[in-house]
Scaffold this motif. Structure first.
Motif, PDB file in Angstrom:
ATOM      1  N   SER A  32       0.840  -1.206   0.000  1.00 11.87           N
ATOM      2  CA  SER A  32       0.000   0.000   0.000  1.00 11.87           C
ATOM      3  C   SER A  32       0.874   1.254   0.000  1.00 11.87           C
ATOM      4  CB  SER A  32      -0.889   0.008   1.242  1.00 11.87           C
ATOM      5  OG  SER A  32      -0.088   0.221   2.405  1.00 11.87           O
ATOM      6  N   ASP A  87      -5.610  -0.292 -11.568  1.00 11.72           N
ATOM      7  CA  ASP A  87      -5.990   0.315 -10.297  1.00 11.72           C
ATOM      8  C   ASP A  87      -4.830   0.956  -9.543  1.00 11.72           C
ATOM      9  OD1 ASP A  87      -4.949  -2.237  -9.918  1.00 11.72           O
ATOM     10  OD2 ASP A  87      -6.189  -2.684  -8.183  1.00 11.72           O
ATOM     11  N   TRP A 143      -2.652  -4.986  -2.447  1.00  8.92           N
ATOM     12  CA  TRP A 143      -2.101  -3.735  -1.918  1.00  8.92           C
ATOM     13  C   TRP A 143      -3.107  -2.886  -1.155  1.00  8.92           C
ATOM     14  CZ3 TRP A 143      -3.815   1.101  -3.555  1.00  8.92           C
ATOM     15  CH2 TRP A 143      -4.548   1.140  -4.734  1.00  8.92           C
ATOM     16  N   LYS A 144      -4.370  -3.007  -1.485  1.00 13.76           N
ATOM     17  CA  LYS A 144      -5.379  -2.172  -0.828  1.00 13.76           C
ATOM     18  C   LYS A 144      -5.566  -2.510   0.652  1.00 13.76           C
ATOM     19  CE  LYS A 144      -7.839  -1.028  -5.052  1.00 13.76           C
ATOM     20  NZ  LYS A 144      -9.071  -1.088  -5.819  1.00 13.76           N
TER      21      LYS A 144
END
Length: 347
Positions: free
Chosen positions: A166, A192, A335-336
């Motif tokens: 992130s 994204d 990653w979110k």
């Protein structure tokens, strides 16, 4: 399209820490299964040597690929190549799959044991670029990077990378030791990371290594021109199933039409789109076939102007891509969700 043997592959700086790599890398994962049946060892070694002889010097593996078999294979290939001319990347952090999804570990002890294991399997004295494959959200990133920093100081690794991290994790990691590269999924149908991740990388001088730049082979014709094997990782992938696949075929047709206009293959157009995203972008497509390797190298001759890049992006509206980019049981490792606990409340 120009003959692949005449296509020079330029070298670029990956990040601002001094690592120089071929503009096109090679993802080794598929050589030991996942998308197709594993290659015979001699065939895997042969394709890696062929890639090197054609100008690719940046090779990407991981301890989890083929349950260590991939690193062993890459190590054997390295014995037949000039080690000092190769940029070797491997990864640690995925400890397996459990009932709730991916098991990720990032404790200092685990970092060190994984590095020692990779060095042994690869049979090398050092790893050029060592990535944390997925972020352990139970361990402060400062602890993980702190151990990687020690490995740099000991000469066991040269540069540190992250994958699926992130923005906050990237910043905190970079504060402990400069991060050289971030490996993320990025392709014309997976974008994204463009809003948050790419700007952070460019602000901090971190190179970007897109994995699956061909949409896990979709833009090379997987599930369109060739059948997916029943044992393939893709057989149950959301974008390659049922109604989703039927909808996504329309995207392939649009890219195919644009490729005709640019006198190249759909795979070359999709890969050229990624290559043109910046000098700090080094995609790592993988393949088990020499003809696909040559096709990938040929993408370097596809010249795209700003308006071409927009036309390609517009042909693949993200809201029209059917299905998630990953499986449900792997989503939480993306990653979110990759923030880690604070370190002593000081960071």
């Amino acid at each position: 399209m120009a003959d692949h043997q005449k296509i020079p592959i330029p070298t670029v700086k990956l990040g601002n820490q001094g690592l120089e790599v071929s503009k096109l890398g090679f993802g080794c994962m598929g050589l030991t299964g996942v998308y197709n049946s594993p290659l015979a060892e001699e065939d895997g070694i042969s394709i890696l040597k062929d890639a090197f002889n054609k100008g690719i010097t940046f090779f990407d593996t991981a301890d989890v690929y083929g349950a260590h078999a991939n690193e062993v294979l890459v190590g054997k290939a390295l014995k037949q190549l000039p080690r000092e001319k190769i940029q070797l990347a491997t990864k640690f952090g995925i400890a397996g799959m459990g009932p709730d999804g991916m098991i990720v570990m990032g404790t200092p002890e685990y970092v060190r044991s994984c590095c020692e294991g990779s060095l042994k399997r690869l049979d090398v004295d050092y790893i050029d670029l060592y990535y944390q494959h997925r972020v352990d959200t139970s361990v402060p990133i400062e602890d993980t990077i702190g151990e990687l920093k020690k490995l740099v100081e000991e000469g066991k690794i040269k540069y540190i990378g992250l994958s699926e991290a992130s923005p906050e994790t990237i910043r905190r990691a970079h504060a402990v030791h400069p991060i050289t590269a971030l490996q993320m999924e990025w392709s014309v149908w997976t974008r994204d990371i463009e809003e948050e991740i790419i700007p952070v990388c460019r602000e901090l001088g971190i190179g970007i290594v897109p994995y699956s730049p061909l949409g896990r082979g979709f833009f090379g014709g997987k599930a369109i021109l060739e059948t997916i094997p029943a044992n393939s990782f893709l057989a149950g992938h959301p974008r390659f199933k049922g109604e989703n696949l039927d909808k996504n075929k329309n995207i392939y047709i649009r890219i195919e039409n644009l490729a005709r206009k640019h006198k190249c293959t759909p795979a070359q157009l999709a890969l050229a789109w990624v290559l043109e995203q910046g000098d700090d972008v080094v995609p790592i497509p993988g393949t088990t076939k020499i003809k696909n390797l040559d096709d990938n190298i040929g993408s370097l001759t596809v010249k795209l102007m700003k308006e071409d890049l927009k036309e390609i992006s517009d042909a693949v509206p993200i809201e029209e891509v059917a299905g998630d980019r990953t499986y449900d049981n792997m989503k939480k490792a993306s990653w979110k969700f990759a923030n880690t606990p604070r370190k002593d409340n000081k960071v």
